[in-house]
Design an enzyme around this catalytic site. Structure first.
Site, PDB file in Angstrom:
ATOM      1  N   LYS A  88       0.653  -1.234   0.054  1.00 49.50           N
ATOM      2  CA  LYS A  88      -0.087   0.068   0.046  1.00 49.50           C
ATOM      3  C   LYS A  88       0.922   1.245  -0.035  1.00 49.50           C
ATOM      4  O   LYS A  88       1.844   1.353   0.572  1.00 49.50           O
ATOM      5  CB  LYS A  88      -0.957   0.051   1.001  1.00 49.50           C
ATOM      6  CG  LYS A  88      -2.165   0.902   1.257  1.00 49.50           C
ATOM      7  CD  LYS A  88      -3.323   0.005   0.365  1.00 49.50           C
ATOM      8  CE  LYS A  88      -4.486   0.660   0.323  1.00 49.50           C
ATOM      9  NZ  LYS A  88      -5.578  -0.060  -0.387  1.00 49.50           N
ATOM     10  N   LYS A 191     -17.540   6.666  -2.978  1.00 44.80           N
ATOM     11  CA  LYS A 191     -17.225   5.793  -4.249  1.00 44.80           C
ATOM     12  C   LYS A 191     -17.600   4.548  -4.297  1.00 44.80           C
ATOM     13  O   LYS A 191     -18.155   3.960  -5.064  1.00 44.80           O
ATOM     14  CB  LYS A 191     -15.642   5.730  -4.347  1.00 44.80           C
ATOM     15  CG  LYS A 191     -14.953   6.983  -4.832  1.00 44.80           C
ATOM     16  CD  LYS A 191     -13.454   6.956  -4.439  1.00 44.80           C
ATOM     17  CE  LYS A 191     -12.623   5.759  -5.511  1.00 44.80           C
ATOM     18  NZ  LYS A 191     -11.176   6.185  -5.315  1.00 44.80           N
ATOM     19  N   VAL A 192     -17.679   4.015  -3.106  1.00 42.05           N
ATOM     20  CA  VAL A 192     -18.125   2.403  -3.126  1.00 42.05           C
ATOM     21  C   VAL A 192     -19.590   2.340  -2.521  1.00 42.05           C
ATOM     22  O   VAL A 192     -20.499   1.679  -3.007  1.00 42.05           O
ATOM     23  CB  VAL A 192     -17.220   1.597  -2.313  1.00 42.05           C
ATOM     24  CG1 VAL A 192     -17.817   0.129  -1.744  1.00 42.05           C
ATOM     25  CG2 VAL A 192     -16.079   1.318  -2.660  1.00 42.05           C
ATOM     26  N   HIS A 194     -22.156   4.170  -2.565  1.00 36.42           N
ATOM     27  CA  HIS A 194     -23.614   4.881  -3.186  1.00 36.42           C
ATOM     28  C   HIS A 194     -23.752   3.558  -4.310  1.00 36.42           C
ATOM     29  O   HIS A 194     -25.063   3.303  -4.431  1.00 36.42           O
ATOM     30  CB  HIS A 194     -23.311   5.890  -3.964  1.00 36.42           C
ATOM     31  CG  HIS A 194     -22.565   5.869  -5.291  1.00 36.42           C
ATOM     32  ND1 HIS A 194     -21.192   5.862  -5.338  1.00 36.42           N
ATOM     33  CD2 HIS A 194     -22.950   5.869  -6.581  1.00 36.42           C
ATOM     34  CE1 HIS A 194     -21.002   5.831  -6.627  1.00 36.42           C
ATOM     35  NE2 HIS A 194     -21.933   6.018  -7.491  1.00 36.42           N
TER      36      HIS A 194
END
Length: 362
Positions: A88, A191-192, A194
């Site tokens: 990451k 981003k995720v 909805h």
């Protein structure tokens, strides 16, 4: 030695949460770039994980986040059945103010300098357009636009995977995977989140949402004028009476010593990374009879997508693989029951076994 250095060394070399193979501190003064790239494991293959762009209060906080997120990616990729280790990166700064083309290009050069040991993608604060810029300096970049040889927005399959995890949780707890008429709280509808609401409403679930951004809430309400209500904040959401499922879909640490005792939901299943604020929270959830679907298992749809991009992206192939999150989640619940441990510990055991077998076969 500074406090930051001591904290990093303690985590890397003396902490149970350490064991990372490599940590790279990146700085480009001309563009203002300050970044941390952490590689936790390459046992299964090149480390794969996104780039987070976030205004951390301190450099130490940024390093700690990179280390935690990288470790989580090792477990996520292992449980997703990918031939990738975990890594990451975090870029320190406000993406709304500090993100520039020059900064992203400088970051791409640092990733490229690792020679393929780390493959990057989008995360909080970075988007497809950003990866297109990074890719100009680094071929080990995924999450690019279709016009630039990529798969586009990975949040679509991330949400789909979380939805499958919820269905598996319902199957395990209530004997039926259907979420129709279930009341589900979603904290974070960006981003995720909805996309997750879309799946839930399509099945007929009642949804309660909250988000710090008013525009994100308005987008969901405009799309779903019925069946969606709004909680004032996350504190109010987790205390909502009659909640069946709580879905943390924002930043990590959502499950902590304050929130767990207040939860009304019977299931926690969400898209956020590192939801458990510290070791022991998984036992607190189990002691309260709350079923926890491990975050890195159910939110693996996005990494499944970006990994596929390296081999010629096919959406249907990726969606079929993400659908298997349902079976993987059920297998974790079964392992947890047979071993008498919380689901988070069961998932860790399965992931660690796969990584150990890969190291032994070298």
């Amino acid at each position: 030695m500074t406090d930051v250095s001591d904290g990093v060394l303690h985590t890397l070399f003396r902490s149970e949460q350490g064991g990372h193979e490599q940590v790279v501190l990146c700085q480009d003064r001309a563009s203002g770039l300050k970044a941390v790239i952490a590689l936790h494991s390459t046992a299964l293959g090149p480390a794969l994980g996104g780039t987070r762009f976030y205004p951390y209060a301190t450099e130490e906080e940024a390093v700690a986040d990179a280390l935690n997120l990288a470790r989580g990616m090792s477990y996520k990729n292992a449980m997703a059945g990918l031939d990738h280790g975990g890594g990451k990166a975090v870029i320190i700064g406000d993406p709304g103010k500090d993100k520039t083309e020059e900064l992203l290009l400088a970051y791409g050069r640092f990733v490229a300098s690792l020679g393929g040991r780390y493959v990057t993608a989008c995360d909080v604060g970075t988007y497809v357009a950003d990866m297109d810029v990074v890719a100009r300096e680094c071929r080990w970049t995924t999450g690019r636009s279709p016009e630039n040889g990529g798969a586009g927005d990975s949040s679509v399959l991330t949400a789909f995977g979380v939805y499958q995890g919820m269905r598996a949780s319902a199957q395990h707890l209530w004997g039926d995977p259907s979420l129709r008429d279930r009341r589900i709280g979603v904290a974070g509808v960006g981003k995720v989140g909805h996309h997750l609401v879309d799946h839930l409403r399509e099945e007929g679930a009642e949804v309660v949402i909250t988000d710090v951004r008013e525009d994100a809430v308005r987008r969901v309400l405009d799309r779903h004028p019925r069946g969606v209500t709004v909680a004032a904040d996350t504190e109010a959401l987790i205390r909502t009476e009659g909640l069946d499922v709580y879905a943390p879909c924002a930043l990590g640490g959502a499950l902590n010593d304050d929130s767990v005792p207040a939860l009304t939901a019977a299931v926690v299943c969400g898209a956020a990374n590192n939801q458990l604020a510290h070791p022991g929270v998984e036992k607190d959830l189990a002691d309260r009879g709350i079923l926890y679907a491990p975050d890195y298992v159910v939110n693996a749809g996005g990494v499944i997508q970006v990994a596929d991009e390296l081999h010629g992206f096919d959406f249907d192939r990726c969606k079929a693989k993400a659908a298997k999150i349902f079976d993987t989640t059920l297998a974790i619940f079964a392992r947890a029951k047979s071993d008498g441990i919380p689901p988070a510990a069961a998932a860790d055991r399965i992931a660690e076994q796969r990584m150990a077998e890969a190291r032994a076969s070298r």
